[in-house]
Design a protein around this motif. Structure first.
Motif, PDB file in Angstrom:
ATOM      1  N   LEU A   1       0.748  -1.295  -0.014  1.00 34.29           N
ATOM      2  CA  LEU A   1      -0.132  -0.019   0.079  1.00 34.29           C
ATOM      3  C   LEU A   1       0.867   1.164  -0.118  1.00 34.29           C
ATOM      4  N   GLY A   2       1.873   1.203   0.695  1.00 37.80           N
ATOM      5  CA  GLY A   2       2.713   2.402   1.070  1.00 37.80           C
ATOM      6  C   GLY A   2       3.558   2.857  -0.381  1.00 37.80           C
TER       7      GLY A   2
ATOM      8  N   LEU B   1      -8.698   3.072  -3.931  1.00 37.76           N
ATOM      9  CA  LEU B   1      -8.431   2.812  -5.516  1.00 37.76           C
ATOM     10  C   LEU B   1      -8.231   1.394  -5.615  1.00 37.76           C
ATOM     11  N   LEU B   2      -7.264   0.595  -4.554  1.00 42.34           N
ATOM     12  CA  LEU B   2      -7.000  -0.665  -4.815  1.00 42.34           C
ATOM     13  C   LEU B   2      -8.167  -1.662  -4.313  1.00 42.34           C
ATOM     14  N   ARG B   3      -9.019  -1.109  -3.634  1.00 47.66           N
ATOM     15  CA  ARG B   3     -10.156  -1.999  -3.178  1.00 47.66           C
ATOM     16  C   ARG B   3     -11.018  -1.998  -4.267  1.00 47.66           C
ATOM     17  N   THR B   4     -11.327  -0.757  -4.980  1.00 48.47           N
ATOM     18  CA  THR B   4     -12.153  -0.811  -6.229  1.00 48.47           C
ATOM     19  C   THR B   4     -11.713  -1.845  -7.421  1.00 48.47           C
ATOM     20  N   LEU B   5     -10.287  -1.739  -7.727  1.00 48.34           N
ATOM     21  CA  LEU B   5      -9.878  -2.428  -8.601  1.00 48.34           C
ATOM     22  C   LEU B   5      -9.540  -4.175  -8.154  1.00 48.34           C
ATOM     23  N   HIS B   6      -9.898  -4.384  -6.981  1.00 47.04           N
ATOM     24  CA  HIS B   6      -9.836  -5.709  -6.480  1.00 47.04           C
ATOM     25  C   HIS B   6     -11.149  -6.180  -6.850  1.00 47.04           C
ATOM     26  N   GLU B   7     -12.234  -5.328  -6.634  1.00 48.81           N
ATOM     27  CA  GLU B   7     -13.516  -5.961  -6.458  1.00 48.81           C
ATOM     28  C   GLU B   7     -13.878  -6.200  -8.084  1.00 48.81           C
TER      29      GLU B   7
ATOM     30  N   LEU C   1      -9.266  -6.812 -11.111  1.00 49.59           N
ATOM     31  CA  LEU C   1      -7.840  -6.249 -11.775  1.00 49.59           C
ATOM     32  C   LEU C   1      -6.878  -6.350 -10.883  1.00 49.59           C
ATOM     33  N   VAL C   2      -6.789  -6.264  -9.628  1.00 49.27           N
ATOM     34  CA  VAL C   2      -5.735  -6.345  -8.804  1.00 49.27           C
ATOM     35  C   VAL C   2      -6.202  -7.640  -7.752  1.00 49.27           C
ATOM     36  N   TYR C   3      -5.230  -8.092  -7.114  1.00 51.35           N
ATOM     37  CA  TYR C   3      -5.193  -9.258  -6.040  1.00 51.35           C
ATOM     38  C   TYR C   3      -4.447  -8.983  -5.045  1.00 51.35           C
ATOM     39  N   ARG C   4      -4.936  -9.182  -3.719  1.00 53.14           N
ATOM     40  CA  ARG C   4      -4.379  -8.719  -2.346  1.00 53.14           C
ATOM     41  C   ARG C   4      -3.701 -10.224  -1.921  1.00 53.14           C
TER      42      ARG C   4
ATOM     43  N   GLN D   1       0.064  -9.190   2.192  1.00 50.16           N
ATOM     44  CA  GLN D   1      -0.552  -7.750   1.946  1.00 50.16           C
ATOM     45  C   GLN D   1      -0.268  -6.917   0.727  1.00 50.16           C
ATOM     46  N   ARG D   2       0.734  -7.521   0.162  1.00 49.67           N
ATOM     47  CA  ARG D   2       1.091  -6.890  -1.225  1.00 49.67           C
ATOM     48  C   ARG D   2       0.071  -6.959  -2.296  1.00 49.67           C
ATOM     49  N   TYR D   3      -0.028  -6.275  -3.205  1.00 53.72           N
ATOM     50  CA  TYR D   3      -1.126  -6.298  -4.422  1.00 53.72           C
ATOM     51  C   TYR D   3      -0.369  -6.686  -5.672  1.00 53.72           C
ATOM     52  N   ARG D   4      -0.660  -7.243  -6.456  1.00 57.36           N
ATOM     53  CA  ARG D   4      -0.557  -7.830  -7.801  1.00 57.36           C
ATOM     54  C   ARG D   4      -1.445  -7.810  -8.981  1.00 57.36           C
TER      55      ARG D   4
END
Length: 254
Positions: free
Chosen positions: A22-23, A39-45, A48-51, A55-58
Motif C-alpha cells: 500500500l505504501g 482505489l486498490l479496493r475498487t480494482l480488487h472488486e 483487476l488486482v489481487y491482494r 498484504q502486497r498487491y499484484r
C-alpha cells in the motif's frame, strides 16, 4: 472523476513491474494511503488486482482474461486493410494479407493491381505453402520442432524450376527468413510472378499475419520489386503497431 480514473489506471503499470504494498502504491501516485487503499479496493472488486497473503498487491487474473479476450476479438483484416490500400496506391501492385490456420496459409485480404495483368489469387484460398513468401514468414515463426514436423509432412510440387524441392531445403529457407525478417517468392510458384513479403507481429512479437506485394515480371523486374522491400516492411510495421496497440489510431493510417 477523471483524476480518480487516471490514478486507478496508473496503479496497473506499477503492479506490472511486480507486487507492491500500500505504501509503495501511495508513494507512486503521490496520494495518502487512504486514497490508494480506496482505489486498490475498487480494482480488487473488479478482479483487476489481487491482494496477496503478504498484504502486497499484484495484477489480477481478470485483467489477463480481458486482455486475452480483446486480442481474440481483434480483426487483423479490418486493421490492415487501410494500410494495404495505401501501399497499393503507392506502388500499384497486388497486395495480399495472409494468416496461418490449421496447417494452411490462407489469403484473407487482397487489393488488386492497377495494371491490366491480374493474379488468380483469391481471398479464402490456400496459398502454395512451400513457395509463397507469406507462407514462409508464417511458418518460420513456428517453434523449431513444430516447424520441422510440418515441413516433413508437406508435399513439394515443382511448380517451376525455382520451387522448393524437399523438406531440408524448405527448413533451410525458413531459417534464413526467420533471421532476416522478410521473405520472397521469385518465380517459385509461377515463373512470371515475383513477390516480397513482411510479417505483421502481435504485442508478444509473434507473427500473426503476413503481407506481400506481388507483380508479374512483364510489369517490373524482380530487382525492381525487391527495391520496394523497405516500403513493404514499413507498412507491415505500421499494421503491427496498430494491431498490438503500440501506436494510436489517428484517422487514416499513414
Amino acid at each position: 472523476m477523471s483524476q480518480t480514473v487516471d490514478r486507478a489506471l496508473s496503479i496497473l503499470p506499477l503492479l506490472a513491474e511486480g507486487p507492491a504494498d500500500l505504501g509503495q502504491v501511495a508513494d507512486r501516485l503521490g496520494v495518502h494511503k487512504s486514497t490508494a487503499l480506496r482505489l486498490l479496493r475498487t480494482l480488487h472488486e473488479h478482479g483487476l488486482v489481487y491482494r496477496q497473503s503478504d498484504q502486497r498487491y499484484r495484477l489480477g487474473a481478470r485483467l489477463f482474461a480481458l486482455a486475452q479476450e480483446a486480442m481474440e476479438n481483434l480483426d487483423i483484416r479490418e486493421i490492415a486493410h487501410p494500410h494495404l490500400v495505401r501501399l497499393n496506391e503507392q506502388c500499384g501492385h497486388t497486395v495480399h494479407l495472409a494468416v496461418y490456420e490449421e496447417n494452411e496459409v490462407l489469403y484473407i485480404d487482397k487489393v488488386e493491381s492497377r495494371y491490366p495483368v491480374r493474379m488468380y489469387s483469391r481471398i479464402g484460398k490456400p496459398v502454395a505453402i512451400t513457395v509463397a513468401a507469406v507462407a514462409k514468414l508464417l511458418l518460420a515463426d513456428l517453434p523449431g520442432p513444430e516447424r520441422r514436423a510440418l515441413a516433413e509432412q508437406l508435399d513439394y510440387p515443382m511448380y517451376t524450376a525455382r520451387s522448393t524441392a524437399h523438406a531440408e531445403a524448405f527448413l533451410k529457407e525458413l531459417a534464413t527468413v526467420r533471421e532476416q525478417g522478410w521473405a520472397t517468392d521469385l518465380g517459385g510458384h509461377e515463373e512470371s510472378i515475383n513477390c516480397v513479403a513482411a510479417p505483421v507481429r502481435g504485442a508478444d512479437g509473434r507473427v500473426v499475419a503476413a503481407m506481400s506485394v506481388s507483380a508479374p515480371n512483364v510489369v517490373v523486374t524482380a530487382e525492381e520489386l525487391l527495391s520496394l522491400l523497405p516500403l513493404v516492411r514499413r507498412t507491415a510495421d505500421a499494421i503491427s503497431g496498430e494491431y498490438s496497440g503500440r501506436t494510436p489510431v489517428k484517422g487514416t493510417p499513414a
